[in-house]
Design a protein around this motif. Sequence first.
Motif, PDB file in Angstrom:
ATOM      1  N   MET A   1       0.842  -1.198   0.000  1.00  0.00           N
ATOM      2  CA  MET A   1       0.000   0.000   0.000  1.00  0.00           C
ATOM      3  C   MET A   1       0.872   1.241   0.000  1.00  0.00           C
ATOM      4  O   MET A   1       0.670   2.191  -0.740  1.00  0.00           O
ATOM      5  CB  MET A   1      -0.893  -0.007   1.248  1.00  0.00           C
ATOM      6  N   GLY A   2       1.909   1.187   0.835  1.00  0.00           N
ATOM      7  CA  GLY A   2       2.828   2.315   0.901  1.00  0.00           C
ATOM      8  C   GLY A   2       3.574   2.488  -0.402  1.00  0.00           C
ATOM      9  O   GLY A   2       3.839   3.602  -0.853  1.00  0.00           O
ATOM     10  N   ARG A   3       3.950   1.279  -1.033  1.00  0.00           N
ATOM     11  CA  ARG A   3       4.663   1.361  -2.305  1.00  0.00           C
ATOM     12  C   ARG A   3       3.797   1.980  -3.385  1.00  0.00           C
ATOM     13  O   ARG A   3       4.258   2.765  -4.201  1.00  0.00           O
ATOM     14  CB  ARG A   3       5.113  -0.049  -2.716  1.00  0.00           C
ATOM     15  N   GLU A   4       2.481   1.629  -3.416  1.00  0.00           N
ATOM     16  CA  GLU A   4       1.565   2.175  -4.424  1.00  0.00           C
ATOM     17  C   GLU A   4       1.429   3.684  -4.254  1.00  0.00           C
ATOM     18  O   GLU A   4       1.408   4.445  -5.222  1.00  0.00           O
ATOM     19  CB  GLU A   4       0.193   1.514  -4.287  1.00  0.00           C
ATOM     20  N   ARG A   5       1.355   4.101  -2.947  1.00  0.00           N
ATOM     21  CA  ARG A   5       1.216   5.542  -2.686  1.00  0.00           C
ATOM     22  C   ARG A   5       2.477   6.278  -3.146  1.00  0.00           C
ATOM     23  O   ARG A   5       2.416   7.338  -3.743  1.00  0.00           O
ATOM     24  CB  ARG A   5       0.970   5.764  -1.189  1.00  0.00           C
ATOM     25  N   THR A   6       3.635   5.656  -2.874  1.00  0.00           N
ATOM     26  CA  THR A   6       4.900   6.260  -3.284  1.00  0.00           C
ATOM     27  C   THR A   6       4.995   6.342  -4.794  1.00  0.00           C
ATOM     28  O   THR A   6       5.440   7.325  -5.371  1.00  0.00           O
ATOM     29  CB  THR A   6       6.082   5.452  -2.735  1.00  0.00           C
ATOM     30  N   SER A   7       4.531   5.242  -5.482  1.00  0.00           N
ATOM     31  CA  SER A   7       4.573   5.211  -6.943  1.00  0.00           C
ATOM     32  C   SER A   7       3.688   6.286  -7.542  1.00  0.00           C
ATOM     33  O   SER A   7       4.064   6.993  -8.478  1.00  0.00           O
ATOM     34  CB  SER A   7       4.133   3.826  -7.441  1.00  0.00           C
ATOM     35  N   ALA A   8       2.463   6.424  -7.000  1.00  0.00           N
ATOM     36  CA  ALA A   8       1.536   7.435  -7.502  1.00  0.00           C
ATOM     37  C   ALA A   8       2.102   8.819  -7.290  1.00  0.00           C
ATOM     38  O   ALA A   8       1.998   9.703  -8.148  1.00  0.00           O
ATOM     39  CB  ALA A   8       0.185   7.290  -6.807  1.00  0.00           C
ATOM     40  N   SER A   9       2.719   9.021  -6.151  1.00  0.00           N
ATOM     41  CA  SER A   9       3.315  10.318  -5.857  1.00  0.00           C
ATOM     42  C   SER A   9       4.438  10.630  -6.832  1.00  0.00           C
ATOM     43  O   SER A   9       4.604  11.757  -7.296  1.00  0.00           O
ATOM     44  CB  SER A   9       3.835  10.335  -4.423  1.00  0.00           C
ATOM     45  N   GLY A  10       5.210   9.591  -7.155  1.00  0.00           N
ATOM     46  CA  GLY A  10       6.315   9.773  -8.106  1.00  0.00           C
ATOM     47  C   GLY A  10       5.817  10.156  -9.480  1.00  0.00           C
ATOM     48  O   GLY A  10       6.425  10.982 -10.170  1.00  0.00           O
ATOM     49  N   LEU A  11       4.685   9.555  -9.907  1.00  0.00           N
ATOM     50  CA  LEU A  11       4.109   9.892 -11.217  1.00  0.00           C
ATOM     51  C   LEU A  11       3.615  11.330 -11.242  1.00  0.00           C
ATOM     52  O   LEU A  11       3.762  12.037 -12.245  1.00  0.00           O
ATOM     53  CB  LEU A  11       2.964   8.924 -11.547  1.00  0.00           C
ATOM     54  N   GLU A  12       3.016  11.750 -10.121  1.00  0.00           N
ATOM     55  CA  GLU A  12       2.533  13.134 -10.041  1.00  0.00           C
ATOM     56  C   GLU A  12       3.688  14.128 -10.138  1.00  0.00           C
ATOM     57  O   GLU A  12       3.578  15.169 -10.798  1.00  0.00           O
ATOM     58  CB  GLU A  12       1.768  13.336  -8.734  1.00  0.00           C
ATOM     59  N   VAL A  13       4.782  13.769  -9.479  1.00  0.00           N
ATOM     60  CA  VAL A  13       5.965  14.636  -9.545  1.00  0.00           C
ATOM     61  C   VAL A  13       6.492  14.699 -10.969  1.00  0.00           C
ATOM     62  O   VAL A  13       6.859  15.763 -11.472  1.00  0.00           O
ATOM     63  CB  VAL A  13       7.064  14.129  -8.575  1.00  0.00           C
ATOM     64  N   GLU A  14       6.516  13.547 -11.634  1.00  0.00           N
ATOM     65  CA  GLU A  14       7.012  13.500 -13.014  1.00  0.00           C
ATOM     66  C   GLU A  14       6.103  14.289 -13.950  1.00  0.00           C
ATOM     67  O   GLU A  14       6.580  15.011 -14.834  1.00  0.00           O
ATOM     68  CB  GLU A  14       7.108  12.039 -13.468  1.00  0.00           C
TER      69      GLU A  14
END
Length: 415
Positions: A1-14
């Motif tokens: 769950m934490g990894r998915e949140r981190t991944s989504a956050s990374g996409l938003e940053v990109e």
Amino acid sequence: MGRERTSASGLEVELAKHKGIEIHGGSIRVVFMWRRIRCRETLGLPVTKANIKHAALLRAAILHEIKTGHFEYGRHFPNSKNAANYTAVKDERIGALMERYKPLKAVDITPMTEEKYGYALDICADLLGSERLAGILLPEDIQRLRTKLIATRAPSTANHYLATFSGFLAWCEDNNYCREGLAAACVRFTMIGREPDPLTKAEFDQLINKGCLHVQDSAAITLAVYTGLRPGELCALAAEDVDLESGQLQITRAITADGTFKVPKTGKPRTVLLMPPALEACRTLIGLVTNHEPLQIKIYMNRHESRTETVTPLLSPKTQARKRVINQWYVPTSWNTKWAAIQRRSEIRPRRPYQTRHTYACWCLTARGNLAFIAKQMGHKDFTMLVEVYAKWMDDESSNELDRIYRNIFNSPSS
């Protein structure tokens, strides 16, 4: 769950790093402006950092191609439903198109007309921006051009520019360089206060008796008023054009401001029947040039065809000149100068030389001349223009007109 949140956050940053890249329906979409249209195209790629970077590079390439004028919508998005609509117009700059158009137009016009057209086109291109893409022009841009033209120019000049530019835009439309409807947006300005302003009989007498210092001038003005010749036709007359026995004048040429001879405005020669004052004026003018040497001139039918004639100028500066070196022919501009001086001496209200033509028409119409005959004398294709331009003089006179018509019907041979 934490990894998915981190991944989504990374996409938003990109995504935030790259302008014009967005997510639509679970896929990456690029957004860019082209021809004043906001274009949105979904790439069908899943949302990953690598694909976002790829979309950003694609968008950067598209923007560069748009800026340099090499963008092809269908090449980047061949399956897009917008490709057919957006690729209908080619990307070309106004200045480059104009340089391509000028020589194509020149084949149908004389060199002097080409110069006038070129000047008008250059003015319009400068006002619009010669580096702008023709494909992004809107009717609003043409309306703004009209506003700029009329701000510092007379309506007649602005209308000439608009008519010339309209021809260019029509060519652009035919060749898919711009959207349809731009040529139609070159609406001409209404000409107010330019209706015929004919001489009165009293003013004509003042011109002849008070304004003219030489018999050539009085004869030339008499001929102009009693024939309705255009200034360019009057200046181009030759002694050989006059038949004193039959009382006729052949109009086969006109002269331009630069001294070039061309065919009359309608492209066709015409025969003008001379009233007694005009006939006497011709007799006077012929007498003045009896000792003049005939000259060889070239008359242009169009840019590529011409004919050569050997004729004697009927109205020549040489007749009055004291200098040895003098032009053999009057041109409209030099006749304008002489006309202005004659008017000034006669102390009548100033008018353009073309008003002698209007005077002929108005005098003939108030005398109830036949419309078809007057139109033929003046070189019109039909009498439509007479009705449109001179309606005031047709309606002005004779409350007894109905009685006159009735008498003519009653007395006609068929009655």
